[in-house]
Design a protein around this motif. Structure first.
Motif, PDB file in Angstrom:
ATOM      1  N   LEU A   1     -12.166  -5.888  -2.834  1.00 30.13           N
ATOM      2  CA  LEU A   1     -11.632  -7.237  -2.668  1.00 30.13           C
ATOM      3  C   LEU A   1     -10.620  -7.374  -1.538  1.00 30.13           C
ATOM      4  O   LEU A   1     -10.341  -8.500  -1.103  1.00 30.13           O
ATOM      5  CB  LEU A   1     -10.989  -7.716  -3.970  1.00 30.13           C
ATOM      6  N   ALA A   2     -10.025  -6.270  -1.080  1.00 25.03           N
ATOM      7  CA  ALA A   2      -8.980  -6.385  -0.059  1.00 25.03           C
ATOM      8  C   ALA A   2      -9.195  -5.413   1.095  1.00 25.03           C
ATOM      9  O   ALA A   2      -9.275  -5.823   2.245  1.00 25.03           O
ATOM     10  CB  ALA A   2      -7.607  -6.178  -0.690  1.00 25.03           C
ATOM     11  N   GLY A   3      -9.283  -4.127   0.826  1.00 25.51           N
ATOM     12  CA  GLY A   3      -9.438  -3.178   1.907  1.00 25.51           C
ATOM     13  C   GLY A   3      -8.985  -1.792   1.517  1.00 25.51           C
ATOM     14  O   GLY A   3      -8.552  -1.554   0.387  1.00 25.51           O
ATOM     15  N   PRO A   4      -9.048  -0.857   2.450  1.00 28.67           N
ATOM     16  CA  PRO A   4      -8.759   0.550   2.124  1.00 28.67           C
ATOM     17  C   PRO A   4      -7.326   0.801   1.703  1.00 28.67           C
ATOM     18  O   PRO A   4      -7.078   1.627   0.825  1.00 28.67           O
ATOM     19  CB  PRO A   4      -9.104   1.285   3.423  1.00 28.67           C
ATOM     20  N   TRP A   5      -6.355   0.088   2.320  1.00 27.54           N
ATOM     21  CA  TRP A   5      -4.973   0.340   1.947  1.00 27.54           C
ATOM     22  C   TRP A   5      -4.639  -0.276   0.593  1.00 27.54           C
ATOM     23  O   TRP A   5      -3.805   0.240  -0.139  1.00 27.54           O
ATOM     24  CB  TRP A   5      -4.013  -0.171   3.026  1.00 27.54           C
ATOM     25  N   ALA A   6      -5.285  -1.376   0.260  1.00 26.96           N
ATOM     26  CA  ALA A   6      -5.122  -1.942  -1.084  1.00 26.96           C
ATOM     27  C   ALA A   6      -5.658  -0.973  -2.118  1.00 26.96           C
ATOM     28  O   ALA A   6      -5.093  -0.825  -3.211  1.00 26.96           O
ATOM     29  CB  ALA A   6      -5.854  -3.285  -1.190  1.00 26.96           C
ATOM     30  N   ALA A   7      -6.750  -0.293  -1.771  1.00 28.99           N
ATOM     31  CA  ALA A   7      -7.334   0.683  -2.688  1.00 28.99           C
ATOM     32  C   ALA A   7      -6.418   1.881  -2.875  1.00 28.99           C
ATOM     33  O   ALA A   7      -6.087   2.269  -3.998  1.00 28.99           O
ATOM     34  CB  ALA A   7      -8.697   1.129  -2.161  1.00 28.99           C
ATOM     35  N   LEU A   8      -6.000   2.458  -1.763  1.00 28.40           N
ATOM     36  CA  LEU A   8      -5.180   3.664  -1.839  1.00 28.40           C
ATOM     37  C   LEU A   8      -3.801   3.359  -2.411  1.00 28.40           C
ATOM     38  O   LEU A   8      -3.304   4.066  -3.302  1.00 28.40           O
ATOM     39  CB  LEU A   8      -5.046   4.289  -0.450  1.00 28.40           C
ATOM     40  N   GLY A   9      -3.182   2.278  -1.932  1.00 25.33           N
ATOM     41  CA  GLY A   9      -1.851   1.935  -2.409  1.00 25.33           C
ATOM     42  C   GLY A   9      -1.847   1.546  -3.876  1.00 25.33           C
ATOM     43  O   GLY A   9      -1.042   2.049  -4.661  1.00 25.33           O
ATOM     44  N   GLY A  10      -2.755   0.650  -4.262  1.00 23.43           N
ATOM     45  CA  GLY A  10      -2.806   0.229  -5.653  1.00 23.43           C
ATOM     46  C   GLY A  10      -3.143   1.358  -6.588  1.00 23.43           C
ATOM     47  O   GLY A  10      -2.544   1.508  -7.659  1.00 23.43           O
ATOM     48  N   GLY A  11      -4.117   2.195  -6.204  1.00 27.21           N
ATOM     49  CA  GLY A  11      -4.524   3.309  -7.056  1.00 27.21           C
ATOM     50  C   GLY A  11      -3.428   4.330  -7.252  1.00 27.21           C
ATOM     51  O   GLY A  11      -3.262   4.874  -8.354  1.00 27.21           O
ATOM     52  N   MET A  12      -2.644   4.585  -6.201  1.00 28.56           N
ATOM     53  CA  MET A  12      -1.578   5.577  -6.320  1.00 28.56           C
ATOM     54  C   MET A  12      -0.341   5.002  -6.990  1.00 28.56           C
ATOM     55  O   MET A  12       0.353   5.699  -7.726  1.00 28.56           O
ATOM     56  CB  MET A  12      -1.234   6.127  -4.935  1.00 28.56           C
ATOM     57  N   VAL A  13      -0.057   3.732  -6.748  1.00 25.80           N
ATOM     58  CA  VAL A  13       1.116   3.109  -7.355  1.00 25.80           C
ATOM     59  C   VAL A  13       0.939   2.964  -8.858  1.00 25.80           C
ATOM     60  O   VAL A  13       1.910   3.061  -9.621  1.00 25.80           O
ATOM     61  CB  VAL A  13       1.390   1.740  -6.695  1.00 25.80           C
TER      62      VAL A  13
END
Length: 511
Positions: free
Chosen positions: A108-120
């Motif tokens: 829905l947003a992009g690679p940094w949304a994936a990595l940031g959200g998943g790690m946070v």
């Protein structure tokens, strides 16, 4: 070679990184210095019973956790009862939830949304607390992540009819683990409204949701007869709303920063047949449309329910943290995209830098959560003192009776101590704490003792004696006994009393 080089440059998928990161967080300090607190002790005590006894117990108490207890019973049978077996399912479930956040964020947003959200997600304070808990709330979060991912797939036109079956089945399993997880259904309903889903989607969602709710209805109705178990939850107050207000503010900011992607990279087919209900048009399905309802609706729904009956505990809606992580990830994606045209190479360093700052900022919380003192009490902490203070002819009392969990989890420490208040064991009575004698019999049994070892809560967490039995215990000890030794360890207290006028034991007799 070119294809292989491209794969190496991409590295691990973001969902894999998020899952491995969360798994590492969960395994770090898993035993919490070999401590177990009262809620986990309840899981342990039920899970070690035979399946027949568990089913009988659930007719009297804790029916709402029945599926979870049976699951843990199976795991204890396969791998043996241990702290690792107790907590590892929650660690694995949280890793699955983090992976779902990453996949949804990428879609829905992009690679940094994936990595940031998943790690946070694994770093959020509420998630960290339940990441290493022998309770069902992390499993519910995993199920909520899976059901939300299935819904996103269906809204994007990726899913098939079996996805709706899987969606309804996942929601049902979550409801059987904790029926308050059904609050995810109104959250998903808001997502459908915001994305202007088609009629076919509405019909299928309503059918799957109704089937899940109907499947959980018998448990909901039956568990109401055991509502006394949550009578200790205090009424809702204004200061209890500070936490949800902060979370909703952070989530709202993330929703404002979220912007639809202009060049989404979708996996799988990019178009549907004109005769089918195709994927949503660009910008209609976003992180804000999924994450904000997932965060806000369960929180507000639980607050609303708590106005009628006190139920407000953040763990009941732990799965709403999935929405917060998605929105934080979307904010990170927006920051990286906004900086990239102005700052060369920002996409390479800004995302990792912001994630690193988050890790450092939340590190003190991570350390505190992994200490034995992070919980109300530690069931195992005072077993060494019990072994040291007990002696021949010593009796033991528990105030309240729930503190008998220390004896039940560590029976060896109480060998030789007579439990003078107990008339029927927890197994015989199909209860968690057993059945104690009436106050008059307890008083008579106490007066016949020379030494009594009292196991109770430390003063900082203890509540005034609520029942007649506990008041009688306290009154007899105060009037007819004197304190010989008093130890307090991590929320628990063990006190050795000696009958007034009795000869004081020699130092060796108390060991």
């Amino acid at each position: 070679m070119t294809s292989r080089a491209a794969v190496l440059r991409r590295g691990l998928p973001s969902w894999t990184v998020a899952a491995l990161w969360t798994l590492a967080l969960g395994l770090w300090g898993l035993s919490r210095q070999h401590s177990v607190w009262r809620d986990e002790a309840a899981t342990w005590l039920v899970a070690v019973r035979p399946a027949g006894e568990i089913r009988h117990l659930l007719t009297h108490v804790d029916a709402v956790h029945g599926l979870y207890y049976l699951l843990m019973h199976g795991l204890f049978g396969w791998f043996g009862p241990s702290i690792t077996t107790l907590r590892l399912p929650s660690v694995l479930a949280t890793a699955v939830a983090a992976a779902c956040v990453a996949v949804i964020g990428r879609r829905l947003a992009g690679p940094w949304a994936a990595l940031g959200g998943g790690m946070v997600f694994g770093l959020l304070p509420a998630v960290q607390f339940h990441l290493q808990e022998g309770r069902p709330y992390a499993l519910v979060a995993a199920g909520a992540g899976i059901s939300t991912l299935l819904l996103v797939n269906l809204l994007q036109g990726r899913g098939r009819g079996t996805y709706w079956v899987a969606y309804g089945g996942t929601v049902l399993v979550c409801a059987l683990l904790n029926w308050l997880s059904l609050l995810i259904l109104p959250a998903h309903l808001v997502t459908l409204v915001r994305t202007r889903a088609g009629r076919g989607t509405w019909v299928r969602w309503a059918a799957a949701s109704a089937a899940a709710a109907a499947g959980a209805l018998p448990l909901i109705l039956f568990s109401r007869s055991q509502s006394g178990q949550v009578a200790w939850i205090p009424p809702l107050t204004w200061h209890m709303l500070i936490g949800p207000a902060v979370l909703l503010t952070i989530g709202g900011l993330g929703a404002l920063l979220d912007r639809p992607r202009k060049d989404p990279q979708r996996e799988g087919p990019s178009q549907e047949s004109p005769s089918q209900e195709g994927p949503h048009r660009e910008g209609r399905l976003s992180v804000a449309a999924v994450g904000l309802p997932l965060l806000a609706v369960p929180q507000l729904g639980l607050i609303g329910l708590s106005l009628a009956k006190p139920l407000f505990l953040d763990r009941y809606v732990l799965f709403s943290m999935l929405g917060l992580a998605l929105l934080i990830g979307a904010g990170l994606e927006t920051a990286v995209r906004a900086a990239s045209p102005r700052i060369p190479g920002a996409a390479r360093w800004l995302g990792p830098a912001l994630i690193a700052v988050s890790v450092v900022a939340l590190l003190p919380q991570a350390l505190a959560t992994r200490s034995p003192g992070s919980r109300v009490d530690d069931v195992l902490a005072m077993t060494a003192d019990v072994r040291r203070l007990k002696g021949p002819g010593t009796a033991v009392l528990f105030v309240p009776a729930e503190r008998r969990d220390t004896k039940l989890v560590s029976p060896d420490a109480f060998t030789g101590l007579r439990d003078i208040a107990l008339t029927r064991s927890p197994q015989e009575s199909s209860t968690l704490k057993g059945v104690e004698a009436d106050p008059a019999r307890i008083r008579g049994a106490m007066l016949a003792q020379r030494r009594i070892l009292l196991v109770t809560d430390s003063p900082d967490v203890a509540r005034p004696p609520a029942g007649r039995r506990d008041r009688v215990k306290a009154a007899v000890l105060k009037k007819y006994f004197t304190v010989v030794a008093d130890e307090r360890v991590r929320g628990r207290r063990v006190t050795l009393y000696e009958r007034l006028g009795a000869a004081r034991p020699s130092p060796g007799s108390a060991r």
